[in-house]
Design an enzyme around this catalytic site. Structure first.
Site, PDB file in Angstrom:
ATOM      1  N   SER A 137      38.168 -37.230   3.206  1.00 41.68           N
ATOM      2  CA  SER A 137      37.589 -37.061   1.872  1.00 41.68           C
ATOM      3  C   SER A 137      36.584 -35.916   1.862  1.00 41.68           C
ATOM      4  CB  SER A 137      36.885 -38.358   1.460  1.00 41.68           C
ATOM      5  OG  SER A 137      36.058 -38.139   0.336  1.00 41.68           O
ATOM      6  N   TYR A 162      31.156 -44.963   2.217  1.00 45.55           N
ATOM      7  CA  TYR A 162      32.529 -44.466   2.064  1.00 45.55           C
ATOM      8  C   TYR A 162      32.710 -43.186   2.880  1.00 45.55           C
ATOM      9  CZ  TYR A 162      36.569 -42.169  -0.028  1.00 45.55           C
ATOM     10  OH  TYR A 162      37.764 -41.522  -0.204  1.00 45.55           O
TER      11      TYR A 162
END
Length: 343
Positions: A137, A162
């Site tokens: 990501s 995350y």
């Protein structure tokens, strides 16, 4: 085309997160080329499960598609899938997504993104594959001030759990590539959008709010000069990049592990993106659309700018995104109005 080989329809492609946004579109693209696709998804309720079922329903008519409902954290199931289906290529897109949700519900991120990914790596160790492609990501860049972000930048200061799990995935994959010679490629995705996208994404939420007659929240303090920048990347461009990379595993000297940015390389101010979404809605609905807006401070875990250098990916496989936000958002709006039957 640079180093770009066609996909082999005789190979088996395992795609985790097949009911998800990117997983669905990638599965569809491979199936249309005659490939055998094994799709895995736990169909969790992080967002509307009906949308996940709608995506999967569009894959089921393909003869070469097999769907397995299951969780990556279930090691016995993952081992069984590898043993029975013997995938040649694995694309791991299953993950608990979302920056803000990781602050409210950290447990699921460890289960899915750490334990789940570990199980995939272990399976690739014992049932060797030609290539493991996995989702990282853009959030791994944390609060980096230098833009555009390049793969060689320092990424040891994540600002959300995350992001930490995604950075961990890169480290774990590198270790397994080093120890067991697993060719692996991590992809740092930059704000993917399009029809059938994730309802937790801002553009989708803004559209929901408009039809509900509610105002949208914009987390930039109303500071238009220093507005948030995002590298909005259309789903078709993302899928093309992954498709090309699949048949291009890391090779040569050293550890067979690489990480690439996959983004639009053309950042837009958030307010420009919102204005474009208003125009697309106006065009589809045949009337002037303007969102009611509430401006709020930037949220913990959010970063001011995400902007990818995609030079490395272009050099490797000729990847160059071509969809403008005007065209991409128009596709989304037309789908949304049709799917939800709104006027």
């Amino acid at each position: 085309m640079l180093n770009y080989k066609q996909l082999n329809p005789n190979k088996v492609y395992l795609i985790t997160g097949a009911g998800g946004f990117i997983g669905y579109f990638l599965s569809k693209k491979l199936l249309e080329q005659g490939c055998t696709v094994i799709g895995v998804d736990n169909i969790n309720d992080y967002y509307d499960v009906n949308l996940k079922h709608t995506r999967l329903d569009q894959l089921k008519p393909f003869e070469k598609f097999t769907f397995i409902k299951g969780d990556l954290a279930d090691k016995a199931l993952i081992t069984e899938i590898f043993e029975e289906k013997k995938p040649n290529v694995v694309v791991n897109l299953a993950a608990q997504a979302g920056v803000r949700y990781s602050i409210e519900n950290p447990d699921v991120y460890i289960q899915s993104n750490i334990i789940g990914f570990f199980n995939i790596l272990e399976a690739c160790r014992y049932y060797p594959v030609e290539h493991l492609v996995y989702a990282s990501s853009s959030s791994v860049y944390g609060a980096n001030k230098k833009v555009p972000f390049e793969e060689t930048d320092f990424v040891d200061t994540p600002v959300s759990l995350y992001a930490s799990t995604k950075k961990s995935n890169e480290l774990m994959a590198h270790t397994y590539s080093h120890l067991y010679n697993i060719p692996a490629t991590g992809l740092r995705f930059f704000t993917v959008y399009g029809p059938m996208g994730r309802p937790d994404m801002a553009y989708f939420g803004f559209t929901d709010k408009y039809f509900a007659g509610e105002s949208i929240k914009i987390f930039n303090n109303g500071d238009f000069e220093n507005d948030l920048y995002r590298d909005f990347t259309y789903i078709d461009d993302i899928v093309l990049g992954i498709e090309r990379l699949i048949s291009h595993p890391p090779a040569g000297e050293g550890v067979p592990h690489k990480v690439f940015n996959i983004g639009n390389n053309n950042p837009e101010k958030l307010m420009t993106f919102i204005g474009t979404l208003e125009k697309c809605l106006s065009k589809t609905l045949g009337k002037q659309v303007e969102f009611k807006k509430d401006f709020e401070p930037i949220k913990p875990g959010d970063v001011p700018a995400t902007y990818a250098s995609t030079d490395a990916l272009q050099k490797a496989v000729g990847f160059k995104p071509e969809t403008s936000i005007e065209d991409g958002l128009q596709e989304f709006v037309d789908w949304y109005v049709g799917y939800y039957g709104v006027e």
